[in-house]
Design a protein around this motif. Structure first.
Motif, PDB file in Angstrom:
ATOM      1  N   LEU A 132       0.818  -1.219   0.000  1.00 44.00           N
ATOM      2  CA  LEU A 132       0.000   0.000   0.000  1.00 44.00           C
ATOM      3  C   LEU A 132       0.848   1.262   0.000  1.00 44.00           C
ATOM      4  N   ALA A 133       2.054   1.175   0.507  1.00 42.64           N
ATOM      5  CA  ALA A 133       2.935   2.340   0.524  1.00 42.64           C
ATOM      6  C   ALA A 133       3.433   2.694  -0.872  1.00 42.64           C
ATOM      7  N   SER A 134       3.227   1.811  -1.843  1.00 43.29           N
ATOM      8  CA  SER A 134       3.642   2.126  -3.217  1.00 43.29           C
ATOM      9  C   SER A 134       2.621   3.009  -3.929  1.00 43.29           C
ATOM     10  N   ILE A 135       1.446   3.161  -3.355  1.00 42.76           N
ATOM     11  CA  ILE A 135       0.417   4.001  -3.985  1.00 42.76           C
ATOM     12  C   ILE A 135       0.893   5.447  -4.164  1.00 42.76           C
ATOM     13  N   PRO A 136       1.540   6.068  -3.158  1.00 44.62           N
ATOM     14  CA  PRO A 136       2.050   7.435  -3.412  1.00 44.62           C
ATOM     15  C   PRO A 136       3.057   7.490  -4.565  1.00 44.62           C
ATOM     16  N   ALA A 137       3.881   6.464  -4.710  1.00 42.65           N
ATOM     17  CA  ALA A 137       4.840   6.445  -5.821  1.00 42.65           C
ATOM     18  C   ALA A 137       4.105   6.409  -7.160  1.00 42.65           C
ATOM     19  N   ILE A 138       3.045   5.639  -7.228  1.00 41.76           N
ATOM     20  CA  ILE A 138       2.264   5.541  -8.466  1.00 41.76           C
ATOM     21  C   ILE A 138       1.575   6.864  -8.769  1.00 41.76           C
ATOM     22  N   VAL A 139       0.967   7.455  -7.756  1.00 42.59           N
ATOM     23  CA  VAL A 139       0.251   8.723  -7.951  1.00 42.59           C
ATOM     24  C   VAL A 139       1.218   9.822  -8.386  1.00 42.59           C
ATOM     25  N   VAL A 140       2.347   9.927  -7.691  1.00 44.01           N
ATOM     26  CA  VAL A 140       3.337  10.958  -8.035  1.00 44.01           C
ATOM     27  C   VAL A 140       3.930  10.675  -9.413  1.00 44.01           C
ATOM     28  N   GLY A 141       4.219   9.417  -9.724  1.00 44.06           N
ATOM     29  CA  GLY A 141       4.761   9.062 -11.036  1.00 44.06           C
ATOM     30  C   GLY A 141       3.816   9.435 -12.165  1.00 44.06           C
ATOM     31  N   CYS A 142       2.529   9.248 -11.950  1.00 43.21           N
ATOM     32  CA  CYS A 142       1.546   9.630 -12.967  1.00 43.21           C
ATOM     33  C   CYS A 142       1.408  11.148 -13.058  1.00 43.21           C
ATOM     34  N   GLY A 143       1.432  11.812 -11.914  1.00 47.93           N
ATOM     35  CA  GLY A 143       1.297  13.266 -11.908  1.00 47.93           C
ATOM     36  C   GLY A 143       2.493  13.997 -12.499  1.00 47.93           C
ATOM     37  N   TRP A 144       3.663  13.408 -12.360  1.00 55.52           N
ATOM     38  CA  TRP A 144       4.889  14.040 -12.874  1.00 55.52           C
ATOM     39  C   TRP A 144       5.350  13.421 -14.190  1.00 55.52           C
ATOM     40  N   PHE A 145       4.493  12.694 -14.868  1.00 61.41           N
ATOM     41  CA  PHE A 145       4.858  11.971 -16.081  1.00 61.41           C
ATOM     42  C   PHE A 145       5.384  12.889 -17.183  1.00 61.41           C
ATOM     43  N   VAL A 146       4.873  14.093 -17.289  1.00 58.91           N
ATOM     44  CA  VAL A 146       5.292  15.006 -18.358  1.00 58.91           C
ATOM     45  C   VAL A 146       6.157  16.151 -17.828  1.00 58.91           C
ATOM     46  N   ALA A 147       6.771  15.968 -16.668  1.00 58.44           N
ATOM     47  CA  ALA A 147       7.591  17.034 -16.076  1.00 58.44           C
ATOM     48  C   ALA A 147       8.832  17.320 -16.911  1.00 58.44           C
ATOM     49  N   VAL A 148       9.489  16.291 -17.420  1.00 58.57           N
ATOM     50  CA  VAL A 148      10.710  16.512 -18.211  1.00 58.57           C
ATOM     51  C   VAL A 148      10.387  17.221 -19.527  1.00 58.57           C
ATOM     52  N   PRO A 149       9.380  16.779 -20.303  1.00 59.32           N
ATOM     53  CA  PRO A 149       9.044  17.564 -21.499  1.00 59.32           C
ATOM     54  C   PRO A 149       8.617  18.996 -21.176  1.00 59.32           C
ATOM     55  N   ALA A 150       7.927  19.190 -20.057  1.00 58.37           N
ATOM     56  CA  ALA A 150       7.539  20.557 -19.670  1.00 58.37           C
ATOM     57  C   ALA A 150       8.768  21.399 -19.369  1.00 58.37           C
ATOM     58  N   ALA A 151       9.730  20.818 -18.632  1.00 61.59           N
ATOM     59  CA  ALA A 151      10.960  21.554 -18.321  1.00 61.59           C
ATOM     60  C   ALA A 151      11.752  21.851 -19.585  1.00 61.59           C
ATOM     61  N   ALA A 152      11.780  20.885 -20.503  1.00 63.09           N
ATOM     62  CA  ALA A 152      12.572  21.045 -21.727  1.00 63.09           C
ATOM     63  C   ALA A 152      11.959  22.053 -22.682  1.00 63.09           C
ATOM     64  N   THR A 153      10.635  22.068 -22.809  1.00 61.97           N
ATOM     65  CA  THR A 153      10.018  22.948 -23.797  1.00 61.97           C
ATOM     66  C   THR A 153       9.625  24.308 -23.248  1.00 61.97           C
ATOM     67  N   GLU A 154       9.282  24.361 -21.969  1.00 62.47           N
ATOM     68  CA  GLU A 154       8.798  25.624 -21.410  1.00 62.47           C
ATOM     69  C   GLU A 154       9.853  26.353 -20.594  1.00 62.47           C
ATOM     70  N   ARG A 155      11.063  25.786 -20.549  1.00 59.75           N
ATOM     71  CA  ARG A 155      12.176  26.389 -19.798  1.00 59.75           C
ATOM     72  C   ARG A 155      11.788  26.675 -18.347  1.00 59.75           C
ATOM     73  N   LEU A 156      11.263  25.653 -17.704  1.00 58.00           N
ATOM     74  CA  LEU A 156      10.810  25.791 -16.327  1.00 58.00           C
ATOM     75  C   LEU A 156      11.857  25.248 -15.367  1.00 58.00           C
ATOM     76  N   GLY A 157      11.869  25.770 -14.165  1.00 57.87           N
ATOM     77  CA  GLY A 157      12.705  25.215 -13.111  1.00 57.87           C
ATOM     78  C   GLY A 157      12.082  23.934 -12.581  1.00 57.87           C
ATOM     79  N   VAL A 158      12.737  23.327 -11.624  1.00 59.66           N
ATOM     80  CA  VAL A 158      12.306  22.023 -11.113  1.00 59.66           C
ATOM     81  C   VAL A 158      10.882  22.079 -10.570  1.00 59.66           C
TER      82      VAL A 158
END
Length: 182
Positions: free
Chosen positions: A59-85
């Motif tokens: 059950l403790a893996s549920i936060p990892a799954i939720v965060v992984g899904c929520g941050w799935f497009v973080a790298v493309p967003a950082a790369a294309t929108e020039r955003l900080g972390v």
């Protein structure tokens, strides 16, 4: 690095352009430098949640799954929108809102395919009566050969999801998204 390069390539192909190898590598490298801190923070947080699930149960893996899904497009967003972390992670969280089940299903399907292929490799290794070091080495090589396409597909899935989420939520055109690479 792979996701930065693939973000550029995917967006260029969606524009109807075919970037050269050196242009893809060069632009991808430059954009990836900007996105590396975002990727590292996401990996560390998700990895910490995953590690915690080893100690506290499944059950403790549920936060990892939720965060992984929520941050799935973080790298493309950082790369294309020039955003900080933090901005890229927040942007990804906002973009995936309402679509996290679909993101989860994409990750689950690729994960199950990869896991199934790994099981086939392991069955082959354990079917040998007296496995040697050479058999183990061959299995490790096969595992890497099997997982590389899955990593590549997930690396392509993130920029494609980013594009679909931006166009679906914001009605933005691919030219507007990809113009940062011009």
């Amino acid at each position: 690095f792979l996701q930065g390069v693939l973000t550029f390539i995917v967006l260029q192909h969606l524009r109807g352009r075919s970037p050269g190898v050196f242009a893809a590598l060069g632009t991808g490298f430059v954009r990836t430098i900007r996105a590396i801190p975002t990727a590292l923070v996401a990996a560390l947080v998700i990895g910490a949640f995953t590690f915690a699930s080893n100690w506290f149960g499944l059950l403790a893996s549920i936060p990892a799954i939720v965060v992984g899904c929520g941050w799935f497009v973080a790298v493309p967003a950082a790369a294309t929108e020039r955003l900080g972390v933090m901005e890229a992670l927040g942007r990804s969280w906002a973009l995936t809102k309402g679509s996290r089940w679909r993101v989860f299903l994409v990750q689950l399907v690729f994960g199950l395919i990869g896991f199934g292929l790994l099981v086939v490799v392991m069955i082959q290794l354990f079917s040998v009566d007296d496995p040697t070091f050479a058999d183990l080495r061959q299995a490790v090589i096969l595992m890497h050969v099997v997982t590389l396409p899955m990593v590549g597909l997930l690396a392509v899935a993130a920029p494609v999801a980013y594009y679909l989420l931006r166009t679906g939520r914001e009605g933005i055109d691919v030219e507007d998204i990809a113009s940062v690479f011009d």
